[in-house]
Motif scaffolding. Sequence first.
Motif, PDB file in Angstrom:
ATOM      1  N   LEU A   1      48.348  19.328  30.899  1.00  0.00           N
ATOM      2  CA  LEU A   1      49.175  19.968  31.921  1.00  0.00           C
ATOM      3  C   LEU A   1      48.255  20.673  32.906  1.00  0.00           C
ATOM      4  CD1 LEU A   1      52.304  20.591  32.498  1.00  0.00           C
ATOM      5  CD2 LEU A   1      51.770  22.875  31.616  1.00  0.00           C
ATOM      6  N   PHE A   2      48.463  20.433  34.195  1.00  0.00           N
ATOM      7  CA  PHE A   2      47.632  21.079  35.209  1.00  0.00           C
ATOM      8  C   PHE A   2      48.372  21.077  36.542  1.00  0.00           C
ATOM      9  CE2 PHE A   2      46.910  16.613  35.871  1.00  0.00           C
ATOM     10  CZ  PHE A   2      46.645  16.453  37.226  1.00  0.00           C
ATOM     11  N   GLY A   3      47.868  21.901  37.461  1.00  0.00           N
ATOM     12  CA  GLY A   3      48.372  21.848  38.832  1.00  0.00           C
ATOM     13  C   GLY A   3      49.809  22.255  38.975  1.00  0.00           C
TER      14      GLY A   3
ATOM     15  N   ILE B   1      45.966   8.549  39.317  1.00  0.00           N
ATOM     16  CA  ILE B   1      47.047   9.523  39.431  1.00  0.00           C
ATOM     17  C   ILE B   1      46.522  10.950  39.572  1.00  0.00           C
ATOM     18  CG2 ILE B   1      47.378   9.940  36.961  1.00  0.00           C
ATOM     19  CD1 ILE B   1      50.197   9.279  39.485  1.00  0.00           C
ATOM     20  N   TYR B   2      45.346  11.228  39.033  1.00  0.00           N
ATOM     21  CA  TYR B   2      44.772  12.566  39.179  1.00  0.00           C
ATOM     22  C   TYR B   2      44.366  12.820  40.634  1.00  0.00           C
ATOM     23  CZ  TYR B   2      44.803  12.912  34.119  1.00  0.00           C
ATOM     24  OH  TYR B   2      45.204  12.971  32.815  1.00  0.00           O
ATOM     25  N   PHE B   3      43.827  11.799  41.267  1.00  0.00           N
ATOM     26  CA  PHE B   3      43.466  11.919  42.680  1.00  0.00           C
ATOM     27  C   PHE B   3      44.709  12.168  43.529  1.00  0.00           C
ATOM     28  CE2 PHE B   3      43.149   9.868  46.818  1.00  0.00           C
ATOM     29  CZ  PHE B   3      42.021  10.465  47.355  1.00  0.00           C
ATOM     30  N   HIS B   4      45.747  11.367  43.325  1.00  0.00           N
ATOM     31  CA  HIS B   4      46.952  11.517  44.126  1.00  0.00           C
ATOM     32  C   HIS B   4      47.677  12.833  43.838  1.00  0.00           C
ATOM     33  CE1 HIS B   4      46.860   7.618  46.083  1.00  0.00           C
ATOM     34  NE2 HIS B   4      46.496   7.079  44.930  1.00  0.00           N
TER      35      HIS B   4
ATOM     36  N   ALA C   1      42.512  19.581  39.134  1.00  0.00           N
ATOM     37  CA  ALA C   1      42.672  18.155  38.832  1.00  0.00           C
ATOM     38  C   ALA C   1      41.400  17.574  38.232  1.00  0.00           C
ATOM     39  CB  ALA C   1      43.055  17.401  40.103  1.00  0.00           C
ATOM     40  N   TYR C   2      40.260  17.999  38.761  1.00  0.00           N
ATOM     41  CA  TYR C   2      38.978  17.518  38.239  1.00  0.00           C
ATOM     42  C   TYR C   2      38.757  17.984  36.794  1.00  0.00           C
ATOM     43  CZ  TYR C   2      33.939  16.852  37.744  1.00  0.00           C
ATOM     44  OH  TYR C   2      32.697  16.493  37.293  1.00  0.00           O
ATOM     45  N   SER C   3      39.052  19.248  36.508  1.00  0.00           N
ATOM     46  CA  SER C   3      38.914  19.776  35.147  1.00  0.00           C
ATOM     47  C   SER C   3      39.858  19.062  34.190  1.00  0.00           C
ATOM     48  CB  SER C   3      39.189  21.283  35.132  1.00  0.00           C
ATOM     49  OG  SER C   3      38.232  21.991  35.893  1.00  0.00           O
ATOM     50  N   ALA C   4      41.073  18.785  34.648  1.00  0.00           N
ATOM     51  CA  ALA C   4      42.040  18.065  33.807  1.00  0.00           C
ATOM     52  C   ALA C   4      41.520  16.677  33.465  1.00  0.00           C
ATOM     53  CB  ALA C   4      43.384  17.973  34.517  1.00  0.00           C
TER      54      ALA C   4
ATOM     55  N   TRP D   1      42.458   5.958  30.210  1.00  0.00           N
ATOM     56  CA  TRP D   1      42.178   7.209  30.910  1.00  0.00           C
ATOM     57  C   TRP D   1      42.827   7.252  32.295  1.00  0.00           C
ATOM     58  CZ3 TRP D   1      36.202   8.171  29.923  1.00  0.00           C
ATOM     59  CH2 TRP D   1      36.034   8.553  28.594  1.00  0.00           C
ATOM     60  N   HIS D   2      42.669   6.174  33.041  1.00  0.00           N
ATOM     61  CA  HIS D   2      43.127   6.166  34.430  1.00  0.00           C
ATOM     62  C   HIS D   2      44.479   5.483  34.553  1.00  0.00           C
ATOM     63  CE1 HIS D   2      39.272   7.676  35.819  1.00  0.00           C
ATOM     64  NE2 HIS D   2      38.670   6.754  35.096  1.00  0.00           N
ATOM     65  N   ILE D   3      45.404   6.173  35.182  1.00  0.00           N
ATOM     66  CA  ILE D   3      46.714   5.616  35.506  1.00  0.00           C
ATOM     67  C   ILE D   3      46.757   5.476  37.020  1.00  0.00           C
ATOM     68  CG2 ILE D   3      49.206   5.978  35.473  1.00  0.00           C
ATOM     69  CD1 ILE D   3      48.855   7.628  32.949  1.00  0.00           C
ATOM     70  N   PHE D   4      47.087   4.276  37.494  1.00  0.00           N
ATOM     71  CA  PHE D   4      47.091   4.021  38.930  1.00  0.00           C
ATOM     72  C   PHE D   4      48.521   3.908  39.452  1.00  0.00           C
ATOM     73  CE2 PHE D   4      43.010   2.566  37.389  1.00  0.00           C
ATOM     74  CZ  PHE D   4      42.140   3.141  38.317  1.00  0.00           C
ATOM     75  N   PRO D   5      48.721   4.225  40.723  1.00  0.00           N
ATOM     76  CA  PRO D   5      50.071   4.221  41.295  1.00  0.00           C
ATOM     77  C   PRO D   5      50.797   2.895  41.176  1.00  0.00           C
ATOM     78  CG  PRO D   5      48.552   5.338  42.757  1.00  0.00           C
ATOM     79  CD  PRO D   5      47.722   4.729  41.673  1.00  0.00           C
TER      80      PRO D   5
END
Length: 447
Positions: free
Chosen positions: A160-162, A376-379, A397-400, A414-418
């Motif tokens: 959970l972040f942001g 998804i973290y970038f967006h 977001a970077y720490s998450a 790890w990475h989820i994309f739009p």
Amino acid sequence: MGMGKAGFYYPGAERLRSPPPVLTLLVLIAVSSWVHIGECQPQATQCRISKCTSDFVSLTSHLNSALDGFDTEFCKALRAYSACTHRNTKTCRGNLVYHSAVLGISDLMMQRNCSKDGPTSSTHPETAPESCNYHSRHHGSGREFRAGDPGQPTYLFCGLFGDPHLRTFKDQFQTCKVEGAWPLIDNNYLSVQVTNVPVVSGSTATATNKVTIIFKPYQECTEQKVYQAVTDDLPAAFVDGTTSGGDGDTKSLRIVEKEAGQHAEIHARYIGATVIVRQVGRYLTLAVRMPEELALAYDETQDLQLCMNGCPMAERIDEDGYLPLPVLGLHHPKHQHQHQHHQQQQPHNIPQHPRGSFSLGSATAKCREKLKVKDIYFHSCVFDLLTTGDANFTSAAYSALQDLEALHPQRERWHIFPNQANGGPCSFPRTPVFKLGLLCFIIVLLL
């Protein structure tokens, strides 16, 4: 009364001037067995005198009084037994077997001329599996498992972040309002609750300013421990002032301070769980990893868990990952009325929405400084900058993402994309709105 007296009596100098060690061990085993029967009663639920006794028996059963060094080893075992009973003083208060054992230890130490101070025997032989280590308890080894190892336990991750953005145990990514106190995890071993407050006026966006974590008591491994962090107070200790749980040096539960007041990790070896809490800017982030079998240990009264089941639909800002972009004045039709009502209800002490602090281009550039992959973290980072104007959300977001890489067991996820099935910030909503879809398509081209 006669049977009760015999059951509680511990051999001592008054009855036996020099009791044979074998007889002493037999009595101790009998007492230990009696205690296990008594543990059915609620009063003795957390009293671990039986564990202290069984440890003493295992440490002395192989000793021979005819050999040199017997008294030294026997005294070491007695001191370990005494230390164990001392740790259980509070939980065993009023337990007759416990008090009889304390008196018996004192008698035996007098008989053998044992000093109260001195070395003690280890109650955790290296050759025996550790009962307070999840891996050794369930898999017969204390080693750490690596990806691909046969028999590797299945782990789940939640973060959970942001705004806040939630990544559930099922790897679903959601953005929610969830203002106030909400449970993230609530099972038979661990409870995690967060409190979220509005970030800026005129927006449904909230962020976490309080985290409460309860490690529930588990056998002899730990008593209940509570950890609480709030904005500007992220401690390196539990609320009772301790930094660990469990007996002796086992440290089946411990807090590790990575950066004073900013980053703490809690390692619960007895349940194979790790919790990371950070403060970034004015708000907190959270990441949790724990075994699937323990995460699923809950009943129907504990079904409101955001990590397990996600946010209620009424609390979702996104729809299948679709995030409205405030900089363009765009709000999803489903939430337009809620947004207007929320703006009217905002308290006066919430900062005004910093419109124009970031454009789409500047927010994208800022997030790209730390987040190289447009997942998804970038967006989410872009969305948070456009919503709040607070550049600290980039670091959040970077720490998450760092915590995800440290704890998530499956690198390929790890990475989820739009463009994935569960949606993203620029995926089309189920409700066909041509203008929204066209605008989202243009944004993808610009990025």
